[in-house]
Design a protein around this motif. Structure first.
Motif, PDB file in Angstrom:
ATOM      1  N   THR A  36      73.474  59.663 -28.725  1.00 52.19           N
ATOM      2  CA  THR A  36      73.016  60.728 -27.829  1.00 52.19           C
ATOM      3  C   THR A  36      72.391  61.859 -28.649  1.00 52.19           C
ATOM      4  O   THR A  36      72.630  61.979 -29.854  1.00 52.19           O
TER       5      THR A  36
ATOM      6  N   TYR B 210      65.628  68.824 -28.127  1.00 50.57           N
ATOM      7  CA  TYR B 210      64.896  68.699 -26.862  1.00 50.57           C
ATOM      8  C   TYR B 210      63.578  69.475 -26.907  1.00 50.57           C
ATOM      9  O   TYR B 210      62.558  69.008 -26.410  1.00 50.57           O
TER      10      TYR B 210
ATOM     11  N   ASP C  77      62.902  64.170 -25.670  1.00 52.49           N
ATOM     12  CA  ASP C  77      64.054  63.336 -25.345  1.00 52.49           C
ATOM     13  C   ASP C  77      64.332  62.390 -26.508  1.00 52.49           C
ATOM     14  O   ASP C  77      63.591  62.354 -27.491  1.00 52.49           O
TER      15      ASP C  77
END
Length: 191
Positions: free
Chosen positions: A37, A53, A58
């Motif tokens: 992540t 970000y 992303d």
């Protein structure tokens, strides 16, 4: 009045990119990509998730950016004494590198990237294609100029290699590369 400062090579922006890339590569070596992540990468790199970000958008774009770093050639193509031999040697090396697990993952990351204007030097796909074209142009620059050879090498050599790597069960056999190069050179001469 001095001009507005831009990003400095080796400045804070470069250090952040290096740290985030290093963390991403490390986590990709340790885990399945589906388990990674942005907050994990940020914590490992010592930055905030918002930094990632803001810069990459992303995780897919970050993976593609790291993949491009891996896909960037680190040396000029080998010289064998003639253009055909150089193209065959380069294409066999390209096939071997891109069909490896790391190469396949890098290609998939670039293909999955959806950026359209993120970079001043083009999309990830454009940058990847430029790496390939530059290597082919370097080889062709060693011999007699022939019109349209780069596009024929892309169409007759690179395209089948990439197609087989991404969409077929098995990559192209290395011994077929010479045949593909011959088709590309023959097609260019006929033009």
């Amino acid at each position: 009045m001095s001009p507005a400062p831009g990003p400095r090579p080796g400045g804070r922006s470069a250090r952040i990119q290096q740290a985030v890339h290093a963390s991403t590569r490390k986590l990709l070596d340790e885990r399945d990509r589906a388990d990674i992540t942005v907050p994990m990468i940020a914590a490992d790199a010592g930055v905030t998730p918002s930094t990632i970000y803001r810069r990459w958008g992303d995780i897919t774009e970050l993976f593609a950016d790291v993949a491009l770093e891996r896909l960037h050639p680190d040396a000029p193509p080998r010289e064998t004494g003639n253009v055909r031999g150089d193209l065959v040697a380069w294409a066999q090396d390209y096939l071997e590198e891109m069909s490896s697990p790391v190469g396949r993952a890098a290609l998939r990351d670039v293909v999955m990237s959806a950026d359209t204007v993120r970079s001043e030097d083009g999309t990830n796909q454009f940058r990847c294609a430029t790496f390939c074209r530059t290597q082919i142009e370097t080889i062709l620059g060693r011999g007699e100029p022939v019109q349209g050879v780069v596009e024929h090498v892309i169409d007759h050599v690179v395209a089948p290699i990439i197609y087989r790597i991404l969409f077929d069960l098995d990559p192209l056999e290395a011994d077929r590369v010479g045949e593909l190069v011959d088709h590309a050179l023959d097609a260019a001469v006929r033009v």
